[in-house]
Scaffold this active site. Structure first.
Site, PDB file in Angstrom:
ATOM      1  N   ASP A 170      49.422  99.936  46.858  1.00  0.00           N
ATOM      2  CA  ASP A 170      49.561  98.674  47.599  1.00  0.00           C
ATOM      3  C   ASP A 170      50.938  98.540  48.241  1.00  0.00           C
ATOM      4  OD1 ASP A 170      47.034  98.051  46.755  1.00  0.00           O
ATOM      5  OD2 ASP A 170      47.612  96.437  45.392  1.00  0.00           O
ATOM      6  N   ASP A 181      45.271  93.328  31.416  1.00  0.00           N
ATOM      7  CA  ASP A 181      44.915  94.297  30.383  1.00  0.00           C
ATOM      8  C   ASP A 181      44.549  93.608  29.064  1.00  0.00           C
ATOM      9  OD1 ASP A 181      47.505  93.370  30.061  1.00  0.00           O
ATOM     10  OD2 ASP A 181      48.457  95.332  30.178  1.00  0.00           O
TER      11      ASP A 181
END
Length: 502
Positions: free
Chosen positions: A90, A238
């Site tokens: 990105d 996560d």
């Protein structure tokens, strides 16, 4: 005591009592660790035919470490027809060119590697992983952050645990490439060792929930999907997915004997930014998932540990009023004798302070370090934990108030040795108002220290010094880095252009 003095001491005692609960939890973790440390995880069997694996490498403006990461992943030993690598980039700077060139070089050598670039960064890291998963070929998906260097045998040592159809994720332990860089990196390494050596092992082998750490782990793709996929409504995608997958019935495996080296932040402001994100994300995850978890039919001990795990950062919110009350209670108690001091401070020391020392010393002892290596950095570890209170308390308040902030990645500089300077390197964490607050608290603690020294009363002095050093160290380091960055920028602007030579 007057009513005002009594209320101050009672408030102080209540804060100590609650904080002692969080401190005592470390004893519980150590107990579970030593009780279950010999229950070594082993694969149910071994694959006769290895499964297809996709390795995802999410990166964003990682100029200094991208090539190292891709080269390390290319060295992983696994059949090339069963391995796919996704570089999920990105980036908005020249990292794009570096990553593209690495991808092309390794593709020419026969590696199935693809470059995926996004421009909108929707969902940040979680969005990049989710986007990559749409085109991933693998039944299993490994993830490595930009600063990690996986060993060549990583997949061969982890993938066979998935022969058990109930296993959804396998996590390796983090190593520390630049542990010896400074006292800050030494302290961070010890903090992480406590998490990875003691906590993860204790939770996993005792049947409690533990979490994927965002990197150095491998997922069964079906477990990601069963847990609801990657979501980006918290800063710890996560942790969020880990709990959702385990609530869906998947089991995780932790392998502390597989160590994947990585960098820890070398600058205080970068470290604070990382810790802020982790603290805020954990509280966001608690608000999101604890109601569902508590209503489930999970065993009581699993629910209890999940509550302690997800809400641990609330302790930082209590450290600020404790810091404000501490010098005041010193003045009050000195004037009324030492019995109150013993009644309040000794239990606090045993439940909170000593628990920190014992917990982190155990994490070093379990790695074979000498007694001196186990204890020499522990005072700094304790002071650093206290000094982070303002940073972490702000993170907790933001999470509780629903204040949204962007995912801020931790700058990585590719440094290892103590002689490498990062002063002129590009990526820097943002400087905030916090150093002023931290230095103000350090000055406030100094008043208490001088008061005790003047009256030759020393039994509460260690507590005050820990607070003074912790706030002072964190505040000064943060302020220095911010001022240094501004000076370097001014010099670049004011420096005359080089004179052309013939």
């Amino acid at each position: 005591m007057s009513p005002l003095e009594l209320s101050v001491v009672v408030g102080y005692a209540l804060l100590l009592a609650v904080l002692s609960v969080f401190g005592a939890h470390r004893y519980a973790m150590a107990y579970l660790y030593y009780r279950h440390k010999f229950r070594l995880p082993t694969p149910k069997s071994r694959f006769d035919t290895l499964p297809r694996v996709t390795i995802q490498l999410p990166i964003f403006n990682e100029l200094y470490v991208t090539e190292r990461l891709i080269d390390a992943v290319a060295r992983i030993e696994y059949p090339r027809d069963l391995l796919e690598v996704q570089v999920l980039d990105d980036s908005t700077d020249e990292t794009q060119g570096i990553a593209r060139a690495c991808v092309e070089r390794h593709r020419a050598l026969g590696l199935d590697i693809v470059y995926v670039h996004r421009t909108d960064r929707k969902g940040f890291k979680a969005g990049a992983l989710e986007n990559g998963l749409k085109i991933a070929k693998g039944e299993f998906v490994a993830v490595f952050d930009a600063d990690f260097i996986p060993e060549p045998d990583y997949l061969h040592r982890t993938v066979h645990f998935f022969t058990d159809p109930g296993v959804g994720m396998v996590q390796a332990r983090w190593g520390h490439l630049n542990r010896a860089y400074s006292i800050l990196t030494q302290a961070q390494a010890i903090l992480l060792d406590g998490h990875f050596v003691i906590e993860h092992t204790a939770r996993n082998r005792s049947g409690r929930f533990f979490n994927f750490n965002g990197t150095a782990g491998i997922w069964r793709r079906a477990a990601i999907e069963a847990g609801g996929g990657w979501q980006h409504d918290t800063l710890t995608e996560d942790l969020d997915l880990s709990y959702r997958a385990q609530l869906a019935g998947w089991r995780f495996v932790y392998l502390p004997n597989i160590v994947t080296p990585a960098e820890v932040p070398v600058e205080m402001n970068a470290f604070k930014s990382q810790q802020h994100r982790w603290a805020k994300g954990s509280i966001q995850t608690a608000l999101k998932l604890l109601p569902r978890l508590l209503k489930s039919d999970l065993p009581r001990e699993v629910k209890h540990e999940a509550v302690m795990h997800l809400t641990a950062n609330l302790a930082y919110l209590l450290m600020i009023p404790l810091a404000i009350l501490l010098p005041i209670t010193v003045v009050v108690r000195v004037s009324h004798g030492w019995y109150e001091v013993l009644f309040l401070d000794i239990p606090f020391f045993a439940a909170a302070t000593f628990s920190v020392v014992a917990f982190y010393a155990a994490s070093q002892r379990e790695q074979g370090r000498t007694t001196w290596e186990q204890i020499k950095y522990l005072p700094l570890v304790m002071a650093l934990g206290i000094g982070l209170s303002v940073n972490q308390a702000r993170a907790v308040v933001e999470a509780l108030m629903g204040y949204e902030t962007a995912f801020t990645r931790t700058p990585k500089h590719g440094v290892k040795g103590a002689g490498e300077s990062v002063a002129k390197k590009r990526y820097k964490a943002a400087v905030t108002f916090q150093p002023i607050v931290e230095l103000g608290l350090a000055a406030y603690m100094t008043y208490g220290v001088l008061y005790l020294i003047e009256r030759e009363v020393y039994y509460s002095l260690p507590f005050l010094v820990l607070f003074q050093v912790g706030f002072g160290y964190v505040g000064l380091a943060s302020l220095y880095e911010g001022l240094r960055g501004r000076v370097i920028r001014w010099v670049r602007v004011l420096a005359p252009a080089p004179t052309p030579t013939e």
